[in-house]
Design a protein around this motif. Sequence first.
Motif, PDB file in Angstrom:
ATOM      1  N   LEU A  30       2.016   4.631   1.178  1.00  0.00           N
ATOM      2  CA  LEU A  30       1.878   5.421   2.400  1.00  0.00           C
ATOM      3  C   LEU A  30       2.025   6.910   2.105  1.00  0.00           C
ATOM      4  O   LEU A  30       1.314   7.730   2.669  1.00  0.00           O
ATOM      5  CB  LEU A  30       2.928   4.993   3.427  1.00  0.00           C
ATOM      6  N   SER A  61       0.847  -1.201   0.000  1.00  0.00           N
ATOM      7  CA  SER A  61       0.000   0.000   0.000  1.00  0.00           C
ATOM      8  C   SER A  61       0.879   1.245   0.000  1.00  0.00           C
ATOM      9  O   SER A  61       1.865   1.314   0.737  1.00  0.00           O
ATOM     10  CB  SER A  61      -0.894   0.039   1.237  1.00  0.00           C
ATOM     11  N   GLN A 108       2.147  13.782  -0.879  1.00  0.00           N
ATOM     12  CA  GLN A 108       0.818  13.229  -1.147  1.00  0.00           C
ATOM     13  C   GLN A 108       0.591  12.053  -0.199  1.00  0.00           C
ATOM     14  O   GLN A 108       1.345  11.090  -0.204  1.00  0.00           O
ATOM     15  CB  GLN A 108       0.759  12.745  -2.606  1.00  0.00           C
ATOM     16  N   THR A 109      -0.425  12.176   0.663  1.00  0.00           N
ATOM     17  CA  THR A 109      -0.810  11.092   1.563  1.00  0.00           C
ATOM     18  C   THR A 109      -2.323  11.001   1.597  1.00  0.00           C
ATOM     19  O   THR A 109      -3.018  12.022   1.581  1.00  0.00           O
ATOM     20  CB  THR A 109      -0.308  11.330   3.003  1.00  0.00           C
ATOM     21  N   SER A 110      -2.854   9.818   1.612  1.00  0.00           N
ATOM     22  CA  SER A 110      -4.303   9.596   1.737  1.00  0.00           C
ATOM     23  C   SER A 110      -5.120  10.504   0.822  1.00  0.00           C
ATOM     24  O   SER A 110      -6.152  11.044   1.227  1.00  0.00           O
ATOM     25  CB  SER A 110      -4.747   9.798   3.182  1.00  0.00           C
ATOM     26  N   GLY A 111      -4.652  10.720  -0.380  1.00  0.00           N
ATOM     27  CA  GLY A 111      -5.404  11.524  -1.329  1.00  0.00           C
ATOM     28  C   GLY A 111      -5.273  13.028  -1.168  1.00  0.00           C
ATOM     29  O   GLY A 111      -5.768  13.781  -1.982  1.00  0.00           O
ATOM     30  N   GLU A 112      -4.620  13.480  -0.111  1.00  0.00           N
ATOM     31  CA  GLU A 112      -4.455  14.914   0.104  1.00  0.00           C
ATOM     32  C   GLU A 112      -3.015  15.315  -0.200  1.00  0.00           C
ATOM     33  O   GLU A 112      -2.080  14.635   0.190  1.00  0.00           O
ATOM     34  CB  GLU A 112      -4.782  15.284   1.549  1.00  0.00           C
TER      35      GLU A 112
END
Length: 129
Positions: free
Chosen positions: A43, A41, A56-60
Amino acid sequence: HWQGRLAVRVESTPVQAFSADFDLQGSAQAGSMTFTSPLGSTLARLQWDADAATLQTSGEAQHFASLDALVWHATGTDLPVANLFSWLQGIASDTPEWQADLQNLPTGRLSARRLPPGTHAELKIILDR
């Protein structure tokens, strides 16, 4: 282009520690680094050039003025990213605050530590072969 496993430990209060698989491309001037979990996955993804850096993390996406500012935000210390590229190429380019151990680089291992008076920190890398 380098791939492997990276671990960072910063002796702050509280202690900060991070480890992940990584894929690093480019140079200190322009490049990208992706961190993934052992299960694959994503990160985080870092991208940078001479003008800016993005995390860029979790779409933000978070934007920073420089790669150094992004690294400080992500780790709580000033990892010498420009030196990291030299170290990975086997070039011992110590900074006033960091010392790298490249003796095991031929077997895919690199370590570096931050020297006093700054906050103690360690960086360890195991490269895929």
